[in-house]
Motif scaffolding. Structure first.
Motif, PDB file in Angstrom:
ATOM      1  N   ARG A  21       0.718  -1.246   0.085  1.00 24.48           N
ATOM      2  CA  ARG A  21       0.149   0.011   0.147  1.00 24.48           C
ATOM      3  C   ARG A  21       0.814   1.428   0.039  1.00 24.48           C
ATOM      4  O   ARG A  21       0.337   2.315  -0.450  1.00 24.48           O
ATOM      5  N   TYR A  22       1.929   1.208   0.555  1.00 22.13           N
ATOM      6  CA  TYR A  22       2.755   2.420   0.585  1.00 22.13           C
ATOM      7  C   TYR A  22       3.467   2.914  -0.669  1.00 22.13           C
ATOM      8  O   TYR A  22       3.579   3.819  -1.063  1.00 22.13           O
ATOM      9  N   ALA A  51       3.746   6.516  -2.235  1.00 23.21           N
ATOM     10  CA  ALA A  51       5.152   6.942  -2.017  1.00 23.21           C
ATOM     11  C   ALA A  51       5.631   7.353  -3.574  1.00 23.21           C
ATOM     12  O   ALA A  51       6.204   8.796  -3.834  1.00 23.21           O
ATOM     13  N   THR A  52       5.389   6.538  -4.545  1.00 28.30           N
ATOM     14  CA  THR A  52       5.825   7.033  -6.169  1.00 28.30           C
ATOM     15  C   THR A  52       4.855   8.243  -6.557  1.00 28.30           C
ATOM     16  O   THR A  52       5.523   9.063  -7.225  1.00 28.30           O
ATOM     17  N   GLU A  53       3.589   8.144  -6.087  1.00 32.22           N
ATOM     18  CA  GLU A  53       3.027   9.370  -6.708  1.00 32.22           C
ATOM     19  C   GLU A  53       3.326  10.763  -6.042  1.00 32.22           C
ATOM     20  O   GLU A  53       3.504  11.626  -6.595  1.00 32.22           O
ATOM     21  N   ALA A 105       5.036  14.219  -7.532  1.00 31.15           N
ATOM     22  CA  ALA A 105       4.392  15.716  -7.336  1.00 31.15           C
ATOM     23  C   ALA A 105       5.216  16.362  -6.713  1.00 31.15           C
ATOM     24  O   ALA A 105       5.579  17.636  -7.036  1.00 31.15           O
ATOM     25  N   VAL A 106       5.936  15.945  -5.684  1.00 36.09           N
ATOM     26  CA  VAL A 106       7.019  16.888  -5.070  1.00 36.09           C
ATOM     27  C   VAL A 106       8.060  17.115  -6.054  1.00 36.09           C
ATOM     28  O   VAL A 106       8.535  18.594  -6.181  1.00 36.09           O
ATOM     29  N   GLU A 107       8.484  16.526  -6.945  1.00 34.31           N
ATOM     30  CA  GLU A 107       9.684  16.770  -7.780  1.00 34.31           C
ATOM     31  C   GLU A 107       8.966  17.995  -9.007  1.00 34.31           C
ATOM     32  O   GLU A 107       9.897  18.788  -9.209  1.00 34.31           O
TER      33      GLU A 107
END
Length: 118
Positions: free
Chosen positions: A55-56, A60-62, A66-68
């Motif tokens: 689930r993580y 985490a990938t998404e 988004a942060v990048e």
């Protein structure tokens, strides 16, 4: 600013500050991202860990993507701001040249009868 004039030096300074903030943001995120990547290898051990990782990982990938993307925005906005200052200065110089080349004593020619203001 009075709606027509741009404080080009002030605007350039603001764009420089925004660009620097973007670089700092990218540097900070790079450090955090490296730590997260290192720690991610520790996840998923055992039965509970595997269920957590399942689930993580997608979230985490998404979130990382988004942060990048957001970290790149200040630099992009600063670059566009610098382009706007350059365009403004060019336009200001061109119109200033027009005003200095007009002879105020010369008679004003009437526009052609078929001229439009389009």
């Amino acid at each position: 600013m009075d709606g027509v004039s741009m404080e080009t030096d002030g605007t350039t300074g603001a764009m420089d500050l925004m660009d620097e903030a973007g670089r700092m943001l990218n540097t900070g995120w790079g450090e955090v991202s490296e730590r997260l990547t290192m720690m991610a290898g520790r996840l998923g051990q055992g039965e509970l860990g595997a269920a957590y990782l399942e689930r993580y990982q997608p979230a985490a990938t998404e979130t990382t993507a988004a942060v990048e993307a957001h970290c790149r925005q200040p630099g992009r906005l600063a670059a566009v701001g610098h382009q706007c200052v350059d365009l403004y200065r060019t336009a200001d110089q061109r119109i200033a040249g027009t005003f200095t080349s007009v002879d105020p004593a010369a008679p004003t020619a009437a526009p052609p009868a078929d001229a439009t203001l389009a």
